[in-house]
Design a protein around this motif. Structure first.
Motif, mmCIF file in Angstrom:
data_model
loop_
_atom_site.group_PDB
_atom_site.id
_atom_site.type_symbol
_atom_site.label_atom_id
_atom_site.label_comp_id
_atom_site.label_asym_id
_atom_site.label_seq_id
_atom_site.Cartn_x
_atom_site.Cartn_y
_atom_site.Cartn_z
ATOM 1 N N ALA A 95 -7.593 -9.285 -14.685
ATOM 2 C CA ALA A 95 -8.265 -8.218 -15.422
ATOM 3 C C ALA A 95 -8.878 -7.190 -14.478
ATOM 4 O O ALA A 95 -9.243 -6.103 -14.908
ATOM 5 C CB ALA A 95 -9.346 -8.807 -16.316
ATOM 6 N N ALA A 96 -9.014 -7.535 -13.203
ATOM 7 C CA ALA A 96 -9.637 -6.625 -12.247
ATOM 8 C C ALA A 96 -8.698 -5.489 -11.870
ATOM 9 O O ALA A 96 -9.148 -4.431 -11.442
ATOM 10 C CB ALA A 96 -10.061 -7.379 -10.999
ATOM 11 N N CYS A 97 -7.413 -5.681 -12.016
ATOM 12 C CA CYS A 97 -6.447 -4.667 -11.642
ATOM 13 C C CYS A 97 -5.921 -3.984 -12.891
ATOM 14 O O CYS A 97 -5.436 -4.639 -13.804
ATOM 15 C CB CYS A 97 -5.294 -5.311 -10.874
ATOM 16 S SG CYS A 97 -4.165 -4.098 -10.228
ATOM 17 N N ASN A 98 -5.998 -2.674 -12.915
ATOM 18 C CA ASN A 98 -5.591 -1.932 -14.103
ATOM 19 C C ASN A 98 -4.539 -0.896 -13.740
ATOM 20 O O ASN A 98 -4.608 0.248 -14.166
ATOM 21 C CB ASN A 98 -6.825 -1.273 -14.719
ATOM 22 C CG ASN A 98 -6.590 -0.822 -16.132
ATOM 23 O OD1 ASN A 98 -5.602 -1.194 -16.738
ATOM 24 N ND2 ASN A 98 -7.481 0.001 -16.639
ATOM 25 N N ARG A 99 -3.564 -1.284 -12.955
ATOM 26 C CA ARG A 99 -2.527 -0.361 -12.506
ATOM 27 C C ARG A 99 -1.196 -0.691 -13.141
ATOM 28 O O ARG A 99 -0.962 -1.816 -13.568
ATOM 29 C CB ARG A 99 -2.392 -0.424 -10.993
ATOM 30 C CG ARG A 99 -3.628 0.053 -10.291
ATOM 31 C CD ARG A 99 -3.377 0.114 -8.834
ATOM 32 N NE ARG A 99 -4.550 0.640 -8.171
ATOM 33 C CZ ARG A 99 -4.699 0.659 -6.887
ATOM 34 N NH1 ARG A 99 -3.751 0.184 -6.113
ATOM 35 N NH2 ARG A 99 -5.787 1.153 -6.355
ATOM 36 N N MET A 100 -0.322 0.283 -13.159
ATOM 37 C CA MET A 100 1.004 0.064 -13.746
ATOM 38 C C MET A 100 1.816 -0.944 -12.925
ATOM 39 O O MET A 100 2.517 -1.772 -13.473
ATOM 40 C CB MET A 100 1.780 1.388 -13.806
ATOM 41 C CG MET A 100 1.138 2.413 -14.691
ATOM 42 S SD MET A 100 1.738 2.417 -16.348
ATOM 43 C CE MET A 100 3.393 2.955 -16.192
ATOM 44 N N ASP A 101 1.725 -0.875 -11.588
ATOM 45 C CA ASP A 101 2.516 -1.755 -10.736
ATOM 46 C C ASP A 101 1.750 -3.010 -10.327
ATOM 47 O O ASP A 101 2.218 -3.776 -9.502
ATOM 48 C CB ASP A 101 3.017 -1.014 -9.507
ATOM 49 C CG ASP A 101 1.883 -0.487 -8.642
ATOM 50 O OD1 ASP A 101 0.730 -0.498 -9.107
ATOM 51 O OD2 ASP A 101 2.163 -0.067 -7.517
ATOM 52 N N GLY A 102 0.573 -3.219 -10.882
ATOM 53 C CA GLY A 102 -0.212 -4.402 -10.560
ATOM 54 C C GLY A 102 -0.958 -4.245 -9.251
ATOM 55 O O GLY A 102 -1.103 -3.147 -8.726
ATOM 56 N N CYS A 103 -1.423 -5.331 -8.732
ATOM 57 C CA CYS A 103 -2.238 -5.309 -7.516
ATOM 58 C C CYS A 103 -1.483 -5.808 -6.294
ATOM 59 O O CYS A 103 -2.082 -6.156 -5.288
ATOM 60 C CB CYS A 103 -3.476 -6.168 -7.729
ATOM 61 S SG CYS A 103 -4.575 -5.504 -8.967
ATOM 62 N N ILE A 104 -0.185 -5.861 -6.383
ATOM 63 C CA ILE A 104 0.599 -6.387 -5.267
ATOM 64 C C ILE A 104 0.426 -5.536 -4.022
ATOM 65 O O ILE A 104 0.250 -6.055 -2.922
ATOM 66 C CB ILE A 104 2.080 -6.513 -5.662
ATOM 67 C CG1 ILE A 104 2.203 -7.630 -6.652
ATOM 68 C CG2 ILE A 104 2.962 -6.690 -4.461
ATOM 69 C CD1 ILE A 104 3.581 -8.036 -7.004
ATOM 70 N N HIS A 105 0.434 -4.219 -4.189
ATOM 71 C CA HIS A 105 0.311 -3.351 -3.017
ATOM 72 C C HIS A 105 -1.061 -3.491 -2.364
ATOM 73 O O HIS A 105 -1.156 -3.501 -1.135
ATOM 74 C CB HIS A 105 0.585 -1.894 -3.395
ATOM 75 C CG HIS A 105 1.977 -1.671 -3.875
ATOM 76 N ND1 HIS A 105 3.077 -1.830 -3.072
ATOM 77 C CD2 HIS A 105 2.468 -1.329 -5.095
ATOM 78 C CE1 HIS A 105 4.175 -1.591 -3.761
ATOM 79 N NE2 HIS A 105 3.828 -1.291 -5.002
ATOM 80 N N GLU A 106 -2.098 -3.633 -3.158
ATOM 81 C CA GLU A 106 -3.430 -3.834 -2.582
ATOM 82 C C GLU A 106 -3.483 -5.122 -1.781
ATOM 83 O O GLU A 106 -4.046 -5.158 -0.682
ATOM 84 C CB GLU A 106 -4.481 -3.877 -3.691
ATOM 85 C CG GLU A 106 -4.944 -2.533 -4.146
ATOM 86 C CD GLU A 106 -6.105 -2.645 -5.121
ATOM 87 O OE1 GLU A 106 -6.826 -3.655 -5.094
ATOM 88 O OE2 GLU A 106 -6.275 -1.703 -5.898
ATOM 89 N N SER A 107 -2.935 -6.204 -2.323
ATOM 90 C CA SER A 107 -2.979 -7.467 -1.592
ATOM 91 C C SER A 107 -2.113 -7.416 -0.338
ATOM 92 O O SER A 107 -2.465 -8.000 0.688
ATOM 93 C CB SER A 107 -2.565 -8.628 -2.494
ATOM 94 O OG SER A 107 -1.226 -8.488 -2.882
ATOM 95 N N GLN A 108 -0.982 -6.705 -0.386
ATOM 96 C CA GLN A 108 -0.157 -6.566 0.809
ATOM 97 C C GLN A 108 -0.894 -5.784 1.891
ATOM 98 O O GLN A 108 -0.860 -6.155 3.069
ATOM 99 C CB GLN A 108 1.155 -5.866 0.469
ATOM 100 C CG GLN A 108 2.120 -6.724 -0.307
ATOM 101 C CD GLN A 108 3.350 -5.944 -0.743
ATOM 102 O OE1 GLN A 108 3.347 -4.719 -0.780
ATOM 103 N NE2 GLN A 108 4.399 -6.674 -1.102
ATOM 104 N N ILE A 109 -1.564 -4.714 1.496
ATOM 105 C CA ILE A 109 -2.319 -3.915 2.470
ATOM 106 C C ILE A 109 -3.468 -4.734 3.040
ATOM 107 O O ILE A 109 -3.743 -4.695 4.247
ATOM 108 C CB ILE A 109 -2.816 -2.614 1.814
ATOM 109 C CG1 ILE A 109 -1.619 -1.702 1.528
ATOM 110 C CG2 ILE A 109 -3.837 -1.908 2.677
ATOM 111 C CD1 ILE A 109 -1.955 -0.496 0.662
ATOM 112 N N GLU A 110 -4.144 -5.510 2.186
ATOM 113 C CA GLU A 110 -5.245 -6.348 2.674
ATOM 114 C C GLU A 110 -4.734 -7.407 3.637
ATOM 115 O O GLU A 110 -5.335 -7.644 4.690
ATOM 116 C CB GLU A 110 -5.959 -7.002 1.496
ATOM 117 C CG GLU A 110 -7.156 -7.819 1.929
ATOM 118 C CD GLU A 110 -7.873 -8.467 0.760
ATOM 119 O OE1 GLU A 110 -8.908 -9.075 1.003
ATOM 120 O OE2 GLU A 110 -7.389 -8.360 -0.381
ATOM 121 N N ASN A 111 -3.610 -8.045 3.311
ATOM 122 C CA ASN A 111 -3.041 -9.052 4.209
ATOM 123 C C ASN A 111 -2.628 -8.436 5.540
ATOM 124 O O ASN A 111 -2.866 -9.019 6.599
ATOM 125 C CB ASN A 111 -1.833 -9.728 3.556
ATOM 126 C CG ASN A 111 -2.225 -10.641 2.433
ATOM 127 O OD1 ASN A 111 -3.376 -11.053 2.332
ATOM 128 N ND2 ASN A 111 -1.277 -10.949 1.568
#
Length: 92
Positions: A28-44
């Motif tokens: 529920a924290a992510c409200n994007r069309m493509d999900g939060c995958i890109h954020e987690s990839q950038i964080e990793n």
């Protein structure tokens, strides 16, 4: 009897309404069309390159070693269990 049925129906609808308003956790924290995958990839990627991942791995290894050392000392200090002698010593 009818009042109990009505009260149960109202309680069930209230529970459903309240549970629908609760967040669904990290999803529920992510409200994007493509999900939060890109954020987690950038964080990793950032964690790998700024040293946070290495620090987390070192802390994890230290925790495991401390636990194993504590477990070894606890096993050495534990008194031996008395051996059960025959069927009279068993508990079911």
């Amino acid at each position: 009897m009818v009042l109990r049925i009505i009260a149960g129906a109202l309680a069930a609808s209230a529970i459903i309404a309240l549970s629908a308003s609760l967040p669904a956790g990290p999803a529920a924290a992510c409200n994007r069309m493509d999900g939060c995958i890109h954020e987690s990839q950038i964080e990793n990627y950032g964690m790998m390159h700024d040293g946070r991942m290495g620090a987390a791995m070192r802390n994890g290894r230290a925790s495991i070693e401390a636990f194993r050392a504590f477990d070894a000392t606890a096993r050495q200090q534990r008194p031996p269990r008395p051996a059960a002698s025959g069927p009279a010593g068993r508990r079911f």
